[in-house]
Design an enzyme around this catalytic site. Structure first.
Site, PDB file in Angstrom:
ATOM      1  N   HIS A  18       0.835  -1.201   0.000  1.00 25.03           N
ATOM      2  CA  HIS A  18       0.000   0.000   0.000  1.00 25.03           C
ATOM      3  C   HIS A  18       0.872   1.254   0.000  1.00 25.03           C
ATOM      4  CE1 HIS A  18      -3.230  -2.559   2.138  1.00 25.03           C
ATOM      5  NE2 HIS A  18      -3.670  -2.330   0.917  1.00 25.03           N
ATOM      6  N   LYS A  42     -16.114  -7.745   3.997  1.00 25.00           N
ATOM      7  CA  LYS A  42     -14.953  -8.176   4.763  1.00 25.00           C
ATOM      8  C   LYS A  42     -15.199  -7.974   6.254  1.00 25.00           C
ATOM      9  CE  LYS A  42     -11.474  -7.055   1.231  1.00 25.00           C
ATOM     10  NZ  LYS A  42     -10.262  -6.276   0.956  1.00 25.00           N
ATOM     11  N   ARG A  95      -2.166  -6.424  -8.123  1.00 21.30           N
ATOM     12  CA  ARG A  95      -1.144  -7.446  -7.897  1.00 21.30           C
ATOM     13  C   ARG A  95      -1.200  -8.585  -8.900  1.00 21.30           C
ATOM     14  NH1 ARG A  95      -3.432  -7.157  -2.322  1.00 21.30           N
ATOM     15  NH2 ARG A  95      -4.699  -8.753  -3.253  1.00 21.30           N
ATOM     16  N   SER A 132      -3.386  -7.504   2.779  1.00 21.16           N
ATOM     17  CA  SER A 132      -3.792  -7.313   4.174  1.00 21.16           C
ATOM     18  C   SER A 132      -4.306  -8.611   4.778  1.00 21.16           C
ATOM     19  CB  SER A 132      -4.873  -6.232   4.267  1.00 21.16           C
ATOM     20  OG  SER A 132      -4.341  -4.978   3.946  1.00 21.16           O
TER      21      SER A 132
END
Length: 163
Positions: A18, A42, A95, A132
């Protein structure tokens, strides 16, 4: 005319990946808003206010320069936040192909809804595997997260997991 961009994310917690995206985006825009957004899909480890604080401290510790605002947004669409602050660009770190597949429909809808473009930044290869959720899992199982997060985040997670 100022170029204002938004880097959104759950940042639960903020990672070195990040920070890499934030640092590069800060160099591309006159003002950068790093926005912690609530993701109802989430289950969060850290409260939003704690995430904002950790991001601010991580940016300061990393010496990232530029006009950077760290905020949170949990009411309405992210493009509403963009409109409120005059941002015309969302910056997203990508990613893998899975990220591209997930982010592309949202980018198209955001452009359609509010004329907000999305810019994808590829990660530094050293951080391409870091997420994360991976950090949360490693921390929960007592592993060393230091290679993946800013020091202030590692210290916070270590203290939180040993309580």
């Amino acid at each position: 005319m100022q170029r204002i961009a938004v880097v959104p994310g759950s940042f639960d917690p903020v990672t070195l990946g990040h920070l890499d995206v934030i640092a590069r985006a800060a160099g591309l825009y006159d003002e950068l808003h790093v926005v912690v957004v609530h993701n109802p899909d989430k289950s969060a480890l850290l409260p939003i206010a704690q995430r904002v604080s950790l991001i601010e401290r991580s940016i300061a510790d990393a010496g990232i320069e530029g006009r950077i605002v760290v905020a949170s947004w949990s009411m309405g669409l992210l493009v509403d936040y963009c409109t409120d602050v005059g941002a015309s660009v969302l910056v997203k770190g990508i990613r893998s192909q899975l990220d591209v597949a997930y982010e592309t429909p949202m980018a198209i809808v955001n452009r359609h809804l509010a004329g907000v473009e999305t810019v994808f930044l590829l990660p530094d290869p050293a951080n391409a595997h870091v997420s994360s959720s991976l950090v949360r899992q490693v921390a929960a199982l007592g592993g060393d997260v230091a290679p993946y997060v800013p020091a202030v985040v590692g210290d916070y997670l270590q203290a939180a997991m040993t309580q």
